[in-house]
Design an enzyme around this catalytic site. Structure first.
Site, short mmCIF file in Angstrom:
data_model
loop_
_atom_site.label_atom_id
_atom_site.label_comp_id
_atom_site.label_asym_id
_atom_site.label_seq_id
_atom_site.Cartn_x
_atom_site.Cartn_y
_atom_site.Cartn_z
N GLU A 1 -9.68 -10.91 -7.36
CA GLU A 1 -8.73 -9.80 -7.16
C GLU A 1 -7.54 -9.90 -8.13
OE1 GLU A 1 -9.79 -8.89 -2.47
OE2 GLU A 1 -7.77 -9.56 -2.98
N HIS B 1 -2.23 -5.50 1.68
CA HIS B 1 -3.54 -6.14 1.55
C HIS B 1 -3.30 -7.55 1.01
CE1 HIS B 1 -7.65 -7.05 0.30
NE2 HIS B 1 -7.11 -7.51 -0.81
N TYR C 1 -12.41 -1.97 -3.57
CA TYR C 1 -12.89 -2.15 -2.19
C TYR C 1 -14.41 -2.00 -2.07
CZ TYR C 1 -8.26 -2.37 0.02
OH TYR C 1 -7.00 -2.76 0.44
N ASN D 1 -2.12 0.15 6.83
CA ASN D 1 -1.58 -1.10 7.36
C ASN D 1 -0.67 -1.83 6.38
OD1 ASN D 1 -3.59 -1.94 5.69
ND2 ASN D 1 -4.67 -3.20 7.20
N THR E 1 -5.16 -7.30 10.72
CA THR E 1 -5.49 -6.02 10.05
C THR E 1 -5.07 -4.83 10.90
OG1 THR E 1 -7.37 -7.09 9.01
CG2 THR E 1 -7.41 -4.68 9.06
N LYS F 1 0.82 -1.22 0.00
CA LYS F 1 0.00 0.00 0.00
C LYS F 1 0.86 1.28 0.00
CE LYS F 1 -3.92 -2.17 2.35
NZ LYS F 1 -4.98 -1.96 3.37
N ARG G 1 2.76 -6.37 9.24
CA ARG G 1 2.03 -5.25 9.85
C ARG G 1 2.59 -4.87 11.21
NH1 ARG G 1 -3.66 -7.56 7.59
NH2 ARG G 1 -3.92 -6.17 5.80
N ARG H 1 -1.65 -14.28 4.55
CA ARG H 1 -2.34 -13.60 5.66
C ARG H 1 -1.56 -13.76 6.97
NH1 ARG H 1 -7.08 -11.61 4.40
NH2 ARG H 1 -8.09 -11.83 6.43
P1 CMP Z 1 -7.34 -4.52 3.93
O1 CMP Z 1 -6.86 -5.86 4.32
O2 CMP Z 1 -6.78 -3.92 2.70
O3 CMP Z 1 -8.95 -4.56 3.79
C1 CMP Z 1 -9.76 -3.45 4.03
C2 CMP Z 1 -9.01 -2.25 4.54
O4 CMP Z 1 -9.77 -1.23 5.14
C3 CMP Z 1 -8.07 -2.71 5.64
O5 CMP Z 1 -7.05 -3.52 5.12
C4 CMP Z 1 -7.64 -1.36 6.21
O6 CMP Z 1 -6.63 -0.75 5.43
C5 CMP Z 1 -8.89 -0.51 6.03
N1 CMP Z 1 -9.56 -0.23 7.32
C6 CMP Z 1 -9.65 0.99 7.88
N2 CMP Z 1 -10.30 0.93 9.03
C7 CMP Z 1 -10.65 -0.36 9.23
C8 CMP Z 1 -11.35 -1.04 10.27
N3 CMP Z 1 -11.82 -0.42 11.34
N4 CMP Z 1 -11.52 -2.37 10.13
C9 CMP Z 1 -11.05 -3.03 9.03
N5 CMP Z 1 -10.38 -2.43 8.01
C10 CMP Z 1 -10.17 -1.10 8.12
#
Ligand code: CMP
Length: 140
Positions: free
Chosen positions: A128, A117, A51, A114, A93, A11, A104, A87
């Site tokens: 995807e 993805h 998204y 973070n 996350t 990212k 992360r 993962r």
């Molecule tokens: P990602 O795994 O890319 O999938 C959705 C993204 O939304 C997540 O990582 C974060 O970058 C973003 N995000 C922001 N706030 C939240 C939250 N509260 N819970 C989950 N994802 C979040």
């Protein structure tokens, strides 16, 4: 376990801090192989489409803004159980909940920024990967 392919995105918060190589090294050390890779700059519309599943979530607007702010590196990772392994290497996350040794834990700035993805299941991995790559770009 079966050989799988999964989509990974490095990212903007990570590309901005010049962490691409360090993150790719962590995937490779975990036994994942990069079988396709490109650096692109998403438009807000493209980030929003990618998204779309999160459209109703309160963080959607900020997520789209962050993902289209600067370049990302999109990759296809291949290996045994690649979806779960990716993962595992990424960590939770929310970096505050991520295990030691994960990407992360090492690099993420916040739950939004973070650093990476990864696809969460075989069907989403397929969708995807097709979102970013044509079959001819998956060179193995
Ligand atoms: P990602 O795994 O890319 O999938 C959705 C993204 O939304 C997540 O990582 C974060 O970058 C973003 N995000 C922001 N706030 C939240 C939250 N509260 N819970 C989950 N994802 C979040």
């Amino acid at each position: 376990m079966a050989i799988e392919r999964t989509l990974s995105i490095i990212k903007p918060d990570a590309t901005r801090r010049n962490l691409t190589g360090k993150i790719v090294a962590m995937f490779e050390e975990a036994g994942l192989r990069v079988v396709a890779s490109k650096r692109i700059h998403l438009t807000p519309a493209q980030a929003g489409q990618f998204y779309a599943v999160h459209k109703e979530r309160p963080f959607y607007g900020e997520l789209v803004e962050q993902m289209s702010a600067e370049p990302v590196v999109v990759q296809v990772l291949e290996g045994e159980g690649a979806i779960a392994k990716n993962r595992e290497v990424m960590g939770a996350t929310n970096p505050a909940q991520a295990d030691e040794g994960t990407i992360r834990k090492a690099f993420a700035l916040s739950v939004g920024e973070n650093s990476v993805h990864g696809s969460d299941a075989p069907e989403t991995a397929k969708e995807e990967i097709a979102f970013f790559f044509a079959g001819i770009e998956l060179v193995g």
